[in-house]
Write an enzyme that holds these catalytic residues in place. Structure first.
Site, short mmCIF file in Angstrom:
data_model
loop_
_atom_site.label_atom_id
_atom_site.label_comp_id
_atom_site.label_asym_id
_atom_site.label_seq_id
_atom_site.Cartn_x
_atom_site.Cartn_y
_atom_site.Cartn_z
CB SER A 257 -0.86 0.01 1.26
OG SER A 257 0.01 0.06 2.38
CE LYS A 258 -2.49 6.62 -2.13
NZ LYS A 258 -3.11 7.29 -3.24
NE ARG A 259 -3.16 4.33 4.25
CZ ARG A 259 -3.57 3.10 4.54
NH1 ARG A 259 -3.11 2.49 5.61
NH2 ARG A 259 -4.45 2.49 3.79
CG ASN A 261 6.89 -0.39 0.18
OD1 ASN A 261 8.01 0.07 0.00
ND2 ASN A 261 6.66 -1.57 0.68
NE ARG A 472 1.60 8.40 0.41
CZ ARG A 472 2.03 8.41 -0.85
NH1 ARG A 472 3.14 7.80 -1.18
NH2 ARG A 472 1.34 9.03 -1.77
#
Ligand code: GLU
Length: 501
Positions: A257-259, A261, A472
């Site tokens: 998940s972009k959270r 990686n 992030r």
């Protein structure tokens, strides 16, 4: 590997709803390699049935990034083919004909239930501790009533019939026989009220009409197979062979998940990962060469591919390993090739030209250039959590600023200076924070410094993927508790509503 009897035709079917995802490239690579191994065709189809989320820019970026990785397709929206069109929104009439046939044969039925009724139904089911599924309210309406309501233009969807009992058995080329009881399967909507098909109808109709022999996709689709198997049966078609590839995972085994990686292919391109290194790395996900070598090209993968060698343990997408592999590729270049790559990446007139207006005004010696642009050409320095203390805004406000700006950036259709500026002004106004104070944590998150070149120009230069990754990362450095995460979600939802109106 023995050659299958039917001509091999595989496909990648991305939904153009966001950044080009490394998971899409990974699935594309294996489909591409499998088709090439068997001298078959690899098709690109755009599944844009979710009109509210599909965008042209996402479509363009997905095609560009797959091309950048060297994965070419034989048929697709850009190059056509015998089964055109390859964009689902251009195939509505095809789905309509097929759904009409299902209704005429009694395998599907119009459903007039309102959103309110369905919400109430689900709430009751939840209260009884049941899994939520359609209760069959419109299943057996008299034909005359159905006709009258349709003639009166009453909004409705088309749902598929699902047997109440029994088990769907199917074979997965990687996982063997799988059984899923129909009691777990919902009476899926096939055609939405706006005339658009849902994924389930479109995927079956298109895979069949496009002659797909092997459906190779992510394991998250396994539970959808019973719906698809029923549709194949209802239409009287043979079902293609299926292979559900293991999902890419974060370090902690959760779904990539972009959270946790960066997942956008463009992020890797922008930080200077070579396409051949990234595609090689994706080839190591769940797969190992018979001789265990780790460096190989897509063509070498195509030669060697054997589904039996794919291992199902969730492959971890590991940035360190990717960097190591990229280093191998970089070091294998001749000095001239290396210089060429640097030029292609950043050291070219266009990229450097974009820096001149930013730095010239702030330069006393030419040597001032390097320190000023270090965070633009290279990685930004790691942040310390304490660095966010001492701003006009407190830590909690820093989190609100970074989180909401990031979410707003995620939704931004174009990455241009004015759009970024307007977006930030809107977030600052919503948070009721003075623009100057709002900008401070953003400066730090993007540049790693308290003072940097102008922020908006910096963000434009860095591009959307790297900028968002830095925001992030900054949020991760400050740390967001579960409770805060919930609050952020709610608070942002209220903001996006004001933006939409
Ligand atoms: N559109 C689906 C996706 O975005 C494709 C799933 C499939 O390959 O059947 O993943």
């Amino acid at each position: 590997m023995s050659t299958p009897l039917t001509p091999v035709r595989t496909r990648i079917a991305p939904s153009p709803t966001g950044d080009p995802h490394v998971g899409t490239a990974y699935i594309a690579l294996f489909n591409w390699a499998f088709a090439r191994h068997h001298g078959g065709q690899f098709i690109l189809r755009l599944e844009d049935t979710d009109q509210s989320r599909s965008t042209e820019s996402s479509e363009r970026l997905i095609l560009e990034s797959l091309r950048w990785l060297g994965l070419d397709w034989d048929e697709g929206p850009d190059c056509g083919g015998a089964h055109a069109p390859y964009r689902q929104s251009d195939r509505l009439a095809v789905y309509r004909t097929h759904v009409d046939q299902l209704v005429a044969d009694g395998h599907a039925f119009p459903c007039f239930c309102t959103a309110e009724r369905l919400d109430a139904m689900r709430a009751e089911q939840r209260a009884r501790g049941e899994t939520t599924r359609y209760d069959g309210h419109c299943l057996d309406l008299p034909a005359s009533e159905v006709r009258a309501r349709i003639e009166a233009n009453e909004s409705h969807v088309i749902r598929m019939r699902v047997p109440e009992q029994g088990v769907c058995r199917f074979n997965d080329l990687l996982r063997g026989d799988i059984e899923i009881p129909y009691s777990q399967i919902d009476m899926q909507v096939l055609l939405k009220a706006d005339g658009f098909p849902t994924y389930h109808l479109a995927v079956v109709v298109d895979d069949h009409l496009m002659g797909i022999s092997h459906v190779m996709r992510g394991e998250e689709w396994i539970n959808s197979v019973p719906k698809h198997a029923l549709l194949y049966q209802y239409f009287g078609w043979d079902m293609p062979l299926h292979a559900h590839l293991p999902l890419l995972r974060n370090q902690d085994q959760s779904k990539l998940s972009k959270r946790k990686n960066p997942t956008s292919i463009n992020y890797y391109r922008d930080i200077g990962i070579l396409p051949e290194a990234l595609v090689n790395y994706l080839g190591l996900m769940g797969w190992s060469m018979p001789d265990e070598r780790e460096i190989f090209s897509p063509l070498e993968l195509a030669e060697a591919i054997d589904l039996q060698r794919i291992s199902l343990g969730g492959p971890i997408f590991d940035l360190e390993k990717l960097s190591w592999l990229n280093g191998q590729y970089l070091r294998a270049l001749t000095p001239d090739q290396f210089a060429d790559r640097l030029k292609q990446w950043m050291l070219n007139d266009t990229r450097l030209g974009a820096l001149i207006p930013l730095v010239q005004e702030r330069t006393e010696k030419l040597a001032d250039l390097a320190p000023q642009v270090s965070y633009l050409l290279g990685e930004r320095a790691p942040l310390a959590s304490e660095a966010f203390d001492g701003f006009k805004v407190d830590r909690e406000q820093c989190v609100l600023i970074l989180d909401h700006t990031l979410r707003a950036f995620d939704a931004l259709p174009s990455w241009e200076r004015q759009a970024l500026f307007d977006c930030c002004q809107a977030v600052a106004a919503y948070l009721d924070i003075k623009f100057r104070d709002y900008m401070q944590p953003l400066f730090l998150a993007v540049s790693g410094k308290q003072v940097s070149l102008p922020l908006f120009d910096s963000m434009v230069f860095l591009g959307s993927d790297v900028t968002r990754m830095r925001l992030r990362d900054a949020l991760g450095v400050i740390g967001v508790s579960k409770k805060m995460a919930k609050r952020l979600e709610k608070n942002y939802a209220a903001f996006s509503v004001t933006q939409a109106t």
